[in-house]
Design a protein around this motif. Structure first.
Motif, PDB file in Angstrom:
ATOM      1  N   VAL A 150      44.614-135.315  33.481  1.00  0.00           N
ATOM      2  CA  VAL A 150      44.291-136.596  34.105  1.00  0.00           C
ATOM      3  C   VAL A 150      42.785-136.769  34.327  1.00  0.00           C
ATOM      4  O   VAL A 150      42.288-137.893  34.432  1.00  0.00           O
ATOM      5  N   GLY A 151      42.051-135.662  34.400  1.00  0.00           N
ATOM      6  CA  GLY A 151      40.612-135.758  34.610  1.00  0.00           C
ATOM      7  C   GLY A 151      39.879-136.414  33.463  1.00  0.00           C
ATOM      8  O   GLY A 151      38.750-136.889  33.628  1.00  0.00           O
ATOM      9  N   ALA A 152      40.518-136.456  32.287  1.00  0.00           N
ATOM     10  CA  ALA A 152      39.873-137.026  31.098  1.00  0.00           C
ATOM     11  C   ALA A 152      40.262-138.480  30.864  1.00  0.00           C
ATOM     12  O   ALA A 152      39.812-139.096  29.891  1.00  0.00           O
ATOM     13  N   LEU A 153      41.085-139.050  31.754  1.00  0.00           N
ATOM     14  CA  LEU A 153      41.588-140.410  31.537  1.00  0.00           C
ATOM     15  C   LEU A 153      40.736-141.457  32.243  1.00  0.00           C
ATOM     16  O   LEU A 153      40.411-141.318  33.422  1.00  0.00           O
ATOM     17  N   THR A 154      40.396-142.506  31.523  1.00  0.00           N
ATOM     18  CA  THR A 154      39.737-143.653  32.146  1.00  0.00           C
ATOM     19  C   THR A 154      40.775-144.403  32.995  1.00  0.00           C
ATOM     20  O   THR A 154      41.973-144.118  32.925  1.00  0.00           O
ATOM     21  N   THR A 155      40.327-145.378  33.781  1.00  0.00           N
ATOM     22  CA  THR A 155      41.245-146.122  34.654  1.00  0.00           C
ATOM     23  C   THR A 155      42.365-146.780  33.855  1.00  0.00           C
ATOM     24  O   THR A 155      43.543-146.703  34.212  1.00  0.00           O
ATOM     25  N   THR A 156      42.003-147.431  32.729  1.00  0.00           N
ATOM     26  CA  THR A 156      43.009-148.107  31.901  1.00  0.00           C
ATOM     27  C   THR A 156      43.973-147.112  31.272  1.00  0.00           C
ATOM     28  O   THR A 156      45.200-147.293  31.309  1.00  0.00           O
ATOM     29  N   LEU A 157      43.423-146.043  30.722  1.00  0.00           N
ATOM     30  CA  LEU A 157      44.274-145.031  30.103  1.00  0.00           C
ATOM     31  C   LEU A 157      45.151-144.321  31.135  1.00  0.00           C
ATOM     32  O   LEU A 157      46.280-143.923  30.842  1.00  0.00           O
ATOM     33  N   PHE A 158      44.631-144.151  32.347  1.00  0.00           N
ATOM     34  CA  PHE A 158      45.390-143.513  33.421  1.00  0.00           C
ATOM     35  C   PHE A 158      46.706-144.259  33.648  1.00  0.00           C
ATOM     36  O   PHE A 158      47.778-143.657  33.720  1.00  0.00           O
ATOM     37  N   GLU A 159      46.619-145.583  33.756  1.00  0.00           N
ATOM     38  CA  GLU A 159      47.803-146.405  33.981  1.00  0.00           C
ATOM     39  C   GLU A 159      48.773-146.322  32.809  1.00  0.00           C
ATOM     40  O   GLU A 159      49.966-146.091  32.979  1.00  0.00           O
ATOM     41  N   SER A 160      48.252-146.547  31.592  1.00  0.00           N
ATOM     42  CA  SER A 160      49.141-146.613  30.430  1.00  0.00           C
ATOM     43  C   SER A 160      49.730-145.251  30.082  1.00  0.00           C
ATOM     44  O   SER A 160      50.899-145.157  29.689  1.00  0.00           O
ATOM     45  N   GLU A 161      48.924-144.172  30.225  1.00  0.00           N
ATOM     46  CA  GLU A 161      49.416-142.838  29.883  1.00  0.00           C
ATOM     47  C   GLU A 161      50.479-142.362  30.867  1.00  0.00           C
ATOM     48  O   GLU A 161      51.490-141.793  30.472  1.00  0.00           O
ATOM     49  N   LEU A 162      50.224-142.578  32.150  1.00  0.00           N
ATOM     50  CA  LEU A 162      51.156-142.060  33.156  1.00  0.00           C
ATOM     51  C   LEU A 162      52.383-142.950  33.338  1.00  0.00           C
ATOM     52  O   LEU A 162      53.489-142.445  33.523  1.00  0.00           O
ATOM     53  N   PHE A 163      52.209-144.272  33.298  1.00  0.00           N
ATOM     54  CA  PHE A 163      53.312-145.175  33.665  1.00  0.00           C
ATOM     55  C   PHE A 163      53.890-145.949  32.482  1.00  0.00           C
ATOM     56  O   PHE A 163      54.924-146.599  32.611  1.00  0.00           O
ATOM     57  N   GLY A 164      53.226-145.890  31.326  1.00  0.00           N
ATOM     58  CA  GLY A 164      53.726-146.586  30.148  1.00  0.00           C
ATOM     59  C   GLY A 164      53.391-148.069  30.162  1.00  0.00           C
ATOM     60  O   GLY A 164      52.740-148.561  31.082  1.00  0.00           O
TER      61      GLY A 164
ATOM     62  N   ALA B 183      51.449-156.077  26.734  1.00  0.00           N
ATOM     63  CA  ALA B 183      50.812-155.904  28.046  1.00  0.00           C
ATOM     64  C   ALA B 183      49.299-156.013  27.946  1.00  0.00           C
ATOM     65  O   ALA B 183      48.632-156.436  28.892  1.00  0.00           O
ATOM     66  N   PHE B 184      48.748-155.621  26.817  1.00  0.00           N
ATOM     67  CA  PHE B 184      47.300-155.728  26.581  1.00  0.00           C
ATOM     68  C   PHE B 184      47.078-155.737  25.071  1.00  0.00           C
ATOM     69  O   PHE B 184      48.013-155.459  24.293  1.00  0.00           O
ATOM     70  N   THR B 185      45.861-156.064  24.656  1.00  0.00           N
ATOM     71  CA  THR B 185      45.552-156.117  23.230  1.00  0.00           C
ATOM     72  C   THR B 185      45.798-154.747  22.593  1.00  0.00           C
ATOM     73  O   THR B 185      45.271-153.733  23.064  1.00  0.00           O
ATOM     74  N   GLY B 186      46.601-154.723  21.544  1.00  0.00           N
ATOM     75  CA  GLY B 186      46.907-153.462  20.869  1.00  0.00           C
ATOM     76  C   GLY B 186      48.231-152.868  21.294  1.00  0.00           C
ATOM     77  O   GLY B 186      48.703-151.907  20.683  1.00  0.00           O
ATOM     78  N   ALA B 187      48.852-153.433  22.348  1.00  0.00           N
ATOM     79  CA  ALA B 187      50.171-152.942  22.777  1.00  0.00           C
ATOM     80  C   ALA B 187      51.241-153.610  21.927  1.00  0.00           C
ATOM     81  O   ALA B 187      51.848-154.622  22.298  1.00  0.00           O
ATOM     82  N   ASN B 188      51.481-153.043  20.739  1.00  0.00           N
ATOM     83  CA  ASN B 188      52.373-153.666  19.757  1.00  0.00           C
ATOM     84  C   ASN B 188      53.838-153.292  19.937  1.00  0.00           C
ATOM     85  O   ASN B 188      54.712-153.842  19.263  1.00  0.00           O
TER      86      ASN B 188
END
Length: 448
Positions: free
Chosen positions: A201-215, A220-225
């Protein structure tokens, strides 16, 4: 008989004492080795591992303070922390006995000793070792190697905590093996047949933190195909291991705390909560003092993730585990690189033990892999060890904060010179430019 498997080393400068103890113990124990010169203690315990060392407190000294015995007791405990030490002296002194026991001695006997008391002392130690010895926990991929006292404490806590669902916080320096501890907790739990999911988790940005942990949901955002489940949902029923938890931001901490309190997640782009059932394990190289800083870490989150903490000791505190780990890694890399079986030059082990290993077990592993690859012979020697300059030594780190208090400086100088001359009072006093009696007074003053 309980003594039959015991290995004993006796150190005394009196040949008659050595003969008497050897004759007494030879028929009763597995191995009995005697040594007259205390300067050979280190080489003796590097050659073999002993269950018990019987150590005289005074060696050829005019003043019988027991300081030489205390010095050698500390050295034995430094090199073989798990070895029990019985101190012996002809000079009755309750304070000395208490001091020796505080320094880690297992027992204290007076000369001339009674054979029954000596045998009882040895038998008691052997019995305690049998009870205390905790086998390392296995993971699905490997075993955690270690027999030192500090690692035995870790194994004991692991065995108690693993079968529960308690949240665990693993603390320790980089390279100490926190990943292995987390895996061992899962593999010895009631969730072992369910997923084990690790996230740095220390390597995750705020956006990645949300998407990686909670899906997230499609769109939901650009690129979420397409829909994607998060790590919490992937670990459902099993264990979620959040590594480097000490490096996440306060905002990320709030989000994590909410999920842990409600035991539900909401994927990005979704309105419906999803219940989760996980066992949470976290790890960090951040010190407890840093975690207590509320400007960096929320206390309510600390309490939530830290039902039980496990502190993984640095390699420099693990004594003879260095030898065990070295043999393990050398055997592994010998097989991997199709090399013949290696033996260790005693000086090779000495050099390993004299290094402080700021990179811990990971550094030891890489150092030994290089040695196996580069060595042509079948004996590993000191020159085969090349330590990386990438790791900054612990000595360097602490030197900036060293005390300049005169008493502390004098105490350190005395310890340095005593270690240099392996406890020899005459040589140490000469180098320090003081008399033996003056050195003894300082040893008493600083309780060395």
């Amino acid at each position: 008989m309980v003594l039959k498997k015991a290995t004993v080393l006796v150190i005394d400068d009196d040949a008659d004492v050595l003969t008497a103890i050897r004759l007494l113990l030879k028929p009763l124990v597995k191995t009995i080795v005697t040594e007259k010169n205390p300067s050979n203690i280190i080489s003796q315990i590097e050659k073999a591992s002993y269950d018990i060392v019987i150590l005289d407190m005074n060696f050829n000294g005019l003043v019988n303070t027991g300081n030489e015995g205390i010095f050698w007791l500390r050295k034995i405990k430094e090199y073989q922390p798990e070895t029990a030490v019985i101190l012996m002296t002809a000079y009755a002194d309750i304070d000395l006995a208490i001091r020796g026991l505080k320094e880690g001695a297992s027992d204290f006997l007076m000369k001339p000793w009674k054979n029954e008391k000596l045998l009882d002392a040895i038998a008691t130690i052997v019995d305690k070792k049998k009870v205390k010895k905790v086998l390392p926990l296995q993971t699905n991929t490997t075993a955690i190697i270690g027999e030192s006292e500090v690692m035995q404490d870790v194994f004991t806590k692991l065995k108690k905590v693993a079968p529960t669902d308690a949240n665990v916080l693993i603390l320790g320096e980089n390279g100490t093996g926190k990943d292995l501890i987390a895996r061992a907790l899962h593999d010895n739990s009631n969730r072992k047949d369910k997923p084990f999911v690790k996230v740095d988790v220390g390597a995750l940005t705020t956006t990645l933190f949300e998407s990686e942990l909670f899906g997230y949901k499609k769109g939901a955002f650009t690129g979420a195909n397409e829909d994607r489940i998060g790590r919490f949902e992937a670990a459902n029923g099993g264990t979620l291991f959040l590594d480097e938890i000490g490096n996440i931001s306060l905002g990320q901490q709030v989000r994590l705390l909410t999920v842990l309190q409600n035991r539900c997640i909401t994927p990005l782009g979704a309105n419906k909560e999803i219940p989760i059932d996980i066992r949470l394990i976290c790890a960090t190289n951040v010190t407890p003092a840093e975690l207590a800083d509320e400007s960096k870490f929320r206390k309510d989150l600390i309490y939530r993730i830290n039902t039980v903490d496990i502190i993984v000791p640095p390699l420099r505190r693990r004594g003879t585990d260095i030898t065990m780990l070295s043999r393990h890694f050398v055997a592994h890399y010998s097989e991997k690189y199709n090399k013949s079986t290696f033996t260790f030059d005693p000086a090779f082990i000495s050099k390993l033990k004299s290094h402080d290993f700021p990179g811990n077990v990971r550094e030891l592993q890489y150092v030994l892999e290089r040695a196996v690859i580069m060595t042509d012979g079948s004996v590993l020697k000191p020159e085969d060890l090349v330590f990386s300059s990438i790791e900054r030594s612990v000595t360097q780190k602490t030197s900036e904060n060293e005390s300049l208090n005169l008493e502390e400086v004098e105490k350190k100088a005395i310890l340095t010179v005593l270690e240099k001359h392996q406890g020899n009072i005459s040589k140490s006093a000469k180098e320090l430019g003081i008399t033996r009696a003056a050195l003894y007074r300082r040893l008493a003053k600083y309780e060395l």
